[in-house]
Design a protein around this motif. Structure first.
Motif: not given
Length: 146
Positions: A30-57
Protein backbone atom coordinates in the motif's frame (compact mmCIF):
# COMPACT_ATOMS: atom_id res chain seq x y z
CA UNK A 1 37.15 -22.00 27.22
CA UNK A 2 36.36 -21.41 23.51
CA UNK A 3 33.58 -18.99 22.65
CA UNK A 4 31.82 -18.91 19.27
CA UNK A 5 32.76 -15.88 17.17
CA UNK A 6 30.62 -12.79 17.72
CA UNK A 7 28.00 -12.18 15.02
CA UNK A 8 29.05 -9.67 12.38
CA UNK A 9 27.10 -6.40 12.57
CA UNK A 10 25.94 -4.94 9.28
CA UNK A 11 23.91 -1.99 10.52
CA UNK A 12 25.07 0.98 12.56
CA UNK A 13 24.39 0.80 16.28
CA UNK A 14 20.89 1.84 17.29
CA UNK A 15 19.42 1.08 13.87
CA UNK A 16 16.25 -0.98 13.97
CA UNK A 17 15.66 -1.72 10.28
CA UNK A 18 17.32 -4.10 7.84
CA UNK A 19 18.67 -1.45 5.50
CA UNK A 20 22.37 -1.10 5.04
CA UNK A 21 24.11 1.93 3.55
CA UNK A 22 22.77 2.76 0.10
CA UNK A 23 19.83 0.36 0.29
CA UNK A 24 16.22 1.42 -0.01
CA UNK A 25 13.71 0.33 2.55
CA UNK A 26 11.67 -2.67 1.44
CA UNK A 27 8.40 -1.73 -0.23
CA UNK A 28 5.44 -1.81 2.10
CA UNK A 29 2.06 -3.02 0.97
CA UNK A 30 0.00 0.00 0.00
CA UNK A 31 2.99 2.37 0.07
CA UNK A 32 3.00 4.88 -2.79
CA UNK A 33 5.68 4.36 -5.42
CA UNK A 34 8.38 6.97 -5.64
CA UNK A 35 7.39 9.66 -8.08
CA UNK A 36 10.42 9.08 -10.34
CA UNK A 37 9.59 5.36 -10.63
CA UNK A 38 6.21 6.01 -12.24
CA UNK A 39 6.37 5.97 -16.06
CA UNK A 40 4.25 9.11 -16.36
CA UNK A 41 6.63 11.17 -14.17
CA UNK A 42 9.71 9.65 -15.76
CA UNK A 43 8.58 10.71 -19.24
CA UNK A 44 7.15 14.07 -18.11
CA UNK A 45 10.48 15.08 -16.56
CA UNK A 46 12.40 14.07 -19.67
CA UNK A 47 10.01 15.76 -22.10
CA UNK A 48 10.17 18.89 -19.95
CA UNK A 49 13.98 18.84 -20.02
CA UNK A 50 14.10 18.49 -23.82
CA UNK A 51 11.30 20.98 -24.58
CA UNK A 52 12.76 23.57 -22.19
CA UNK A 53 16.18 23.36 -23.81
CA UNK A 54 17.99 22.07 -20.71
CA UNK A 55 18.74 18.68 -22.32
CA UNK A 56 19.58 17.84 -25.93
CA UNK A 57 16.98 16.04 -27.99
CA UNK A 58 19.23 13.00 -28.43
CA UNK A 59 18.69 12.35 -24.71
CA UNK A 60 15.32 10.88 -25.78
CA UNK A 61 16.82 8.81 -28.61
CA UNK A 62 16.31 5.49 -26.85
CA UNK A 63 12.68 6.33 -26.15
CA UNK A 64 11.67 7.52 -29.61
CA UNK A 65 12.14 6.01 -33.05
CA UNK A 66 11.59 6.94 -36.68
CA UNK A 67 9.45 10.00 -37.38
CA UNK A 68 8.90 10.70 -33.68
CA UNK A 69 12.57 11.35 -33.09
CA UNK A 70 12.86 13.44 -36.25
CA UNK A 71 9.90 15.56 -35.14
CA UNK A 72 11.49 16.16 -31.73
CA UNK A 73 14.72 17.12 -33.52
CA UNK A 74 12.78 19.81 -35.44
CA UNK A 75 10.76 20.95 -32.40
CA UNK A 76 13.41 21.05 -29.64
CA UNK A 77 15.48 23.99 -30.98
CA UNK A 78 12.47 26.30 -30.49
CA UNK A 79 12.40 25.24 -26.79
CA UNK A 80 8.65 25.77 -26.37
CA UNK A 81 8.89 25.45 -22.57
CA UNK A 82 11.91 27.72 -22.17
CA UNK A 83 11.22 30.54 -19.76
CA UNK A 84 12.74 33.98 -19.48
CA UNK A 85 13.11 33.81 -15.73
CA UNK A 86 12.43 30.85 -13.45
CA UNK A 87 13.20 27.38 -14.76
CA UNK A 88 10.05 25.39 -15.63
CA UNK A 89 9.16 22.78 -13.01
CA UNK A 90 6.91 19.74 -13.19
CA UNK A 91 4.30 20.35 -10.49
CA UNK A 92 1.99 17.38 -10.91
CA UNK A 93 1.37 14.54 -13.32
CA UNK A 94 -1.62 12.23 -13.35
CA UNK A 95 -2.90 9.55 -15.68
CA UNK A 96 -5.79 7.53 -16.94
CA UNK A 97 -5.45 4.02 -18.35
CA UNK A 98 -7.89 3.55 -21.26
CA UNK A 99 -6.71 -0.06 -21.69
CA UNK A 100 -3.83 -2.24 -20.48
CA UNK A 101 -0.50 -1.13 -21.93
CA UNK A 102 -1.62 2.46 -22.58
CA UNK A 103 -1.25 5.49 -20.30
CA UNK A 104 -2.67 8.88 -21.15
CA UNK A 105 -0.89 11.33 -18.87
CA UNK A 106 -1.38 15.01 -18.17
CA UNK A 107 1.01 17.33 -16.37
CA UNK A 108 1.09 20.84 -14.91
CA UNK A 109 4.30 22.74 -15.53
CA UNK A 110 5.02 26.08 -13.92
CA UNK A 111 7.63 28.74 -14.54
CA UNK A 112 7.14 31.55 -12.08
CA UNK A 113 3.54 32.74 -12.46
CA UNK A 114 3.08 30.98 -15.83
CA UNK A 115 1.35 27.58 -15.86
CA UNK A 116 1.45 25.27 -18.91
CA UNK A 117 -0.37 22.02 -19.55
CA UNK A 118 1.29 19.05 -21.20
CA UNK A 119 -0.44 15.81 -22.18
CA UNK A 120 1.20 12.72 -23.59
CA UNK A 121 0.43 9.12 -24.40
CA UNK A 122 2.61 6.19 -23.41
CA UNK A 123 2.36 2.75 -24.96
CA UNK A 124 4.01 -0.36 -23.62
CA UNK A 125 5.82 -2.45 -26.22
CA UNK A 126 6.24 -6.20 -26.42
CA UNK A 127 9.55 -5.73 -24.57
CA UNK A 128 7.52 -4.16 -21.68
CA UNK A 129 9.24 -0.78 -22.14
CA UNK A 130 7.10 2.34 -22.19
CA UNK A 131 7.45 4.67 -25.18
CA UNK A 132 5.93 8.03 -25.87
CA UNK A 133 3.39 7.94 -28.69
CA UNK A 134 2.09 11.55 -28.67
CA UNK A 135 2.62 14.85 -26.89
CA UNK A 136 0.35 17.89 -26.64
CA UNK A 137 1.69 21.07 -25.15
CA UNK A 138 -0.53 24.08 -24.46
CA UNK A 139 -2.96 22.97 -27.16
CA UNK A 140 -0.27 22.31 -29.82
CA UNK A 141 -0.25 18.65 -30.78
CA UNK A 142 3.14 17.07 -31.33
CA UNK A 143 2.80 13.50 -32.61
CA UNK A 144 5.56 11.09 -31.64
CA UNK A 145 4.90 7.66 -33.17
CA UNK A 146 6.72 4.63 -31.89
Amino acid sequence: MDHPPAPHRTAPGGRHDSRGPGRLAPARAGAPARRSQLPRYWFAERLLAVLSGSRPVHWMLGHTVGDGYEHLVRLAPSSPLAANGPRPVLRHCDQCVPRPGVIEAFARISAGERMTAMAFRLEQGADLRWRCAAVELGGERITVHM
